[in-house]
Design a protein around this motif. Sequence first.
Motif, PDB file in Angstrom:
ATOM      1  N   PHE A   1      35.117  29.535  32.499  1.00 30.51           N
ATOM      2  CA  PHE A   1      35.699  29.984  33.587  1.00 30.51           C
ATOM      3  C   PHE A   1      34.301  29.995  34.495  1.00 30.51           C
ATOM      4  CE2 PHE A   1      35.657  34.128  36.432  1.00 30.51           C
ATOM      5  CZ  PHE A   1      36.329  33.496  37.243  1.00 30.51           C
ATOM      6  N   LEU A   2      32.941  30.495  33.846  1.00 31.57           N
ATOM      7  CA  LEU A   2      31.603  30.710  34.389  1.00 31.57           C
ATOM      8  C   LEU A   2      31.276  29.073  34.182  1.00 31.57           C
ATOM      9  CD1 LEU A   2      30.056  33.348  32.843  1.00 31.57           C
ATOM     10  CD2 LEU A   2      30.803  32.993  34.973  1.00 31.57           C
TER      11      LEU A   2
ATOM     12  N   VAL B   1      41.494  28.361  35.315  1.00 35.61           N
ATOM     13  CA  VAL B   1      41.659  29.201  36.301  1.00 35.61           C
ATOM     14  C   VAL B   1      40.245  29.587  37.423  1.00 35.61           C
ATOM     15  CG1 VAL B   1      41.236  32.492  36.090  1.00 35.61           C
ATOM     16  CG2 VAL B   1      43.025  31.031  34.183  1.00 35.61           C
TER      17      VAL B   1
ATOM     18  N   LYS C   1      40.585  29.527  41.356  1.00 37.22           N
ATOM     19  CA  LYS C   1      39.678  30.668  42.242  1.00 37.22           C
ATOM     20  C   LYS C   1      40.304  30.384  43.577  1.00 37.22           C
ATOM     21  CE  LYS C   1      36.055  31.257  41.632  1.00 37.22           C
ATOM     22  NZ  LYS C   1      34.513  31.732  40.830  1.00 37.22           N
TER      23      LYS C   1
ATOM     24  N   LEU D   1      42.961  31.015  45.612  1.00 39.67           N
ATOM     25  CA  LEU D   1      42.888  32.335  45.670  1.00 39.67           C
ATOM     26  C   LEU D   1      43.889  33.107  46.557  1.00 39.67           C
ATOM     27  CD1 LEU D   1      42.931  34.463  42.952  1.00 39.67           C
ATOM     28  CD2 LEU D   1      40.934  35.109  44.090  1.00 39.67           C
ATOM     29  N   LEU D   2      43.375  32.693  47.850  1.00 38.40           N
ATOM     30  CA  LEU D   2      43.857  33.450  49.129  1.00 38.40           C
ATOM     31  C   LEU D   2      45.538  32.346  48.994  1.00 38.40           C
ATOM     32  CD1 LEU D   2      43.090  35.361  51.408  1.00 38.40           C
ATOM     33  CD2 LEU D   2      42.277  33.283  52.335  1.00 38.40           C
TER      34      LEU D   2
ATOM     35  N   PRO E   1      48.312  32.246  44.156  1.00 40.32           N
ATOM     36  CA  PRO E   1      47.991  32.901  43.920  1.00 40.32           C
ATOM     37  C   PRO E   1      48.324  32.183  41.877  1.00 40.32           C
ATOM     38  CG  PRO E   1      49.110  34.374  44.880  1.00 40.32           C
ATOM     39  CD  PRO E   1      48.327  32.844  45.997  1.00 40.32           C
TER      40      PRO E   1
ATOM     41  N   ILE F   1      46.155  30.940  39.370  1.00 39.03           N
ATOM     42  CA  ILE F   1      45.485  31.623  38.494  1.00 39.03           C
ATOM     43  C   ILE F   1      46.473  32.143  37.490  1.00 39.03           C
ATOM     44  CG2 ILE F   1      43.166  31.702  39.996  1.00 39.03           C
ATOM     45  CD1 ILE F   1      44.192  35.122  39.981  1.00 39.03           C
TER      46      ILE F   1
ATOM     47  N   GLY G   1      46.409  32.536  33.277  1.00 41.50           N
ATOM     48  CA  GLY G   1      46.508  34.095  32.969  1.00 41.50           C
ATOM     49  C   GLY G   1      47.296  34.015  31.834  1.00 41.50           C
TER      50      GLY G   1
ATOM     51  N   PHE H   1      37.912  37.945  33.137  1.00 41.38           N
ATOM     52  CA  PHE H   1      38.266  37.285  34.929  1.00 41.38           C
ATOM     53  C   PHE H   1      38.901  37.684  35.161  1.00 41.38           C
ATOM     54  CE2 PHE H   1      38.151  34.479  31.283  1.00 41.38           C
ATOM     55  CZ  PHE H   1      39.225  33.456  31.583  1.00 41.38           C
ATOM     56  N   TRP H   2      39.590  37.139  34.244  1.00 43.57           N
ATOM     57  CA  TRP H   2      41.456  37.061  34.419  1.00 43.57           C
ATOM     58  C   TRP H   2      42.006  38.405  35.689  1.00 43.57           C
ATOM     59  CZ3 TRP H   2      46.660  38.519  33.286  1.00 43.57           C
ATOM     60  CH2 TRP H   2      47.664  37.584  34.036  1.00 43.57           C
TER      61      TRP H   2
ATOM     62  N   LEU I   1      40.587  39.013  38.834  1.00 44.44           N
ATOM     63  CA  LEU I   1      40.883  38.327  39.818  1.00 44.44           C
ATOM     64  C   LEU I   1      42.145  38.285  40.197  1.00 44.44           C
ATOM     65  CD1 LEU I   1      40.210  34.836  38.702  1.00 44.44           C
ATOM     66  CD2 LEU I   1      38.744  35.833  40.563  1.00 44.44           C
ATOM     67  N   VAL I   2      43.263  39.047  39.470  1.00 46.54           N
ATOM     68  CA  VAL I   2      43.791  40.119  39.703  1.00 46.54           C
ATOM     69  C   VAL I   2      44.130  40.720  40.784  1.00 46.54           C
ATOM     70  CG1 VAL I   2      46.460  41.533  38.938  1.00 46.54           C
ATOM     71  CG2 VAL I   2      45.453  39.570  38.068  1.00 46.54           C
TER      72      VAL I   2
ATOM     73  N   ILE J   1      41.282  41.321  42.573  1.00 45.63           N
ATOM     74  CA  ILE J   1      41.457  40.859  43.591  1.00 45.63           C
ATOM     75  C   ILE J   1      42.344  40.102  44.484  1.00 45.63           C
ATOM     76  CG2 ILE J   1      39.981  38.600  45.020  1.00 45.63           C
ATOM     77  CD1 ILE J   1      37.770  39.177  42.515  1.00 45.63           C
ATOM     78  N   VAL J   2      43.388  40.038  44.428  1.00 47.80           N
ATOM     79  CA  VAL J   2      44.756  38.970  44.577  1.00 47.80           C
ATOM     80  C   VAL J   2      45.406  40.475  44.957  1.00 47.80           C
ATOM     81  CG1 VAL J   2      46.938  38.767  44.532  1.00 47.80           C
ATOM     82  CG2 VAL J   2      45.463  37.407  43.604  1.00 47.80           C
TER      83      VAL J   2
ATOM     84  N   ILE K   1      44.000  41.090  48.808  1.00 54.63           N
ATOM     85  CA  ILE K   1      44.247  39.943  49.728  1.00 54.63           C
ATOM     86  C   ILE K   1      45.140  40.625  50.168  1.00 54.63           C
ATOM     87  CG2 ILE K   1      45.438  37.466  49.697  1.00 54.63           C
ATOM     88  CD1 ILE K   1      43.057  37.092  47.845  1.00 54.63           C
TER      89      ILE K   1
ATOM     90  N   ILE L   1      32.056  36.977  38.833  1.00 60.31           N
ATOM     91  CA  ILE L   1      33.546  37.565  39.844  1.00 60.31           C
ATOM     92  C   ILE L   1      33.513  37.784  41.098  1.00 60.31           C
ATOM     93  CG2 ILE L   1      36.400  38.200  39.431  1.00 60.31           C
ATOM     94  CD1 ILE L   1      35.693  39.091  36.583  1.00 60.31           C
TER      95      ILE L   1
END
Lengths: 299, 305
Positions: free
Chosen positions: A238-239, A254, A258, A261-262, A265, A268, A272, B144-145, B148-149, B151-152, B156, B251
């Motif tokens: 991921f990094l 993932v 990213k 993401l917007l 979704p 990911i 995940g 990390f996942w 992100l979740v 963040i969503v 968002i 992240i």
Amino acid sequence: MTNTTETMNNDVTGPTPGQILWSKILGHRGLMFGSIVLLIIIVMAIFAPLLSPHDPYHQDLMARIIPPVWDARGSWDHILGTDHLGRDYLSRLLYGARISLAIGGVAAIISGVIGTCMGVAAGYFGGRVDNCVTFLINVRLAMPVVLVALAVVAVFGGSLQVVIIVLGLLLWDRFAVVMRSATLQLRSMEYVTAAKAIGCSTKRIIFSEIMPNIANNLIVIVTLEMAHAILLEAALSFLGLGVQPPTPSWGLMVSEGKQMLLFEPWMISIPGVALFILVLAINLLGDGLRDVSAPENRN
Amino acid sequence: MLVYTLKRLGLALLVTLAVSMLSFALLYLSGDPAAAIAGETASASDIEAVRHYYGFDRPWVVQYGEWMFNAIRGDFGESYYFKLPVSQLVSERLSVTMILGVCGISFALLTAVPLGVAAAVRPNSFIDRIALFISVMGQAMPSFWFGLVLIVIFSIKFRILPPSGSDGWQNFVMPTVVLGYYAMPAIMRLTRAGMLDVLGADYVRTARAKGAGEFRVMFKHALRNAIIPVVSLAAVQMGFMLGGSIVVESIFALHGAGYLAWESIGRNDLPTVQALILIFSLFYIVFTFLSDLLNAWLDPRMRVG
């Protein structure tokens, strides 16, 4: 004499220890759930070429970012949709299971061999050997795993082999700690003293008296470290410093998702959730094995 | 106690020395640092000049000695990328990571300890199941996942929290949750197991027999004893968390030391990476040292080992 009475007792009272163990395994819900899910994932990974509807590397720029079938825009041609290069998500997911399982499995075996050797040596010989091993464990624990793994992968380049070796060389600490204390307890057991008294070699004592008795601890740690290695690989990828594109690694998927993401979704969510289910299954299997093999549950 | 402290201190110093050697060795693993600094277009004589300027042509023992001697005084050399002293770069960023670490461990303790106590008071009850569920989830979810979740959902969908940056306290909310959640399962399991042990002890029964209220028994008698191992676990977890903050910070683009480490690895900025590995290791060493001392102070039996 004792043996015959025991066998007789077993005949009279019913199930043998083996049968009791099996009924315990079958009766443990977490253990059953974990092993069935893990088995399904392993089968899917082995038969990935047969199961996947498309080539996981085939790019199709006309069919980019198609959502999964449950979305109004989705189609049955790409059940889990396609990524930003038009590659079939389901196929990549199936092939990605191979990467995760290979990394988790091999890294756990490498670290298991290192950690078990160190732990058993420390526990059995004690004294200076023990001090040395304890010191090495302390040094290893002090080093931040993610940071060191990232730095080493950056130096040697991110390939599957490098990631496996780096994780294998970093994750032996728990093996060493557990094997050391398990061996320490066994060392003063009567049957070990007896083996020494009749003149067994050190090699024989370690392999036929000690190893069989710490094998159940070992299996539990192998499963837990396998889960740990899978999560770490995903984090490294991921990094951007783990497995490199275009290899289908779930962590990489993932990371690629990213960017979207917007609006998308699901990109990911799918890898995940796959990671989550795999790690959950392995952890449940490990916890279940620990419960079943714990001495207090034996009778 | 003094002997024990000195022993532990000696061990901590030895571990520090070993870790410093390993992080220094990283420079040699990575090939020719002089060529890396000089850049791809440099001629052989340029590279030679750079090698001499940075002192890479001397024996490694001398170089290590110098690096270590300077590191003890807080001087980690100059960053290849920023051309600034590494110590200045790191100290600017470290405060963010420290805040994140303290918030993360507080979040973990404030949620895990009450849950662990509640689970132990009524084993196999609904709340025990919930606690088990949370801890099993926490161990299986990639951090990390999870980030992100969050963040969503919060940046968002609901637009309450900023997805990235490090300007205000709002930026720390999600990283704290992600980092803290990571440490929760272990703390909760230990609290639950400790409380179960203690609640069966004679002095708890005596306290109940005296007619002490349930609240008083729980907090004055039981928790005070069950919490001891949790405190030392929390100290060790804190050390781990600072090292683990690299994922969380990248992240959320939180400009802490972890994020700096990630950027520096990408830029091949070795002096910065070396310094950060050593500093993160030092945090872990200091926290485990403190937790060992705390254990020994609270429980004299530990001092023998």
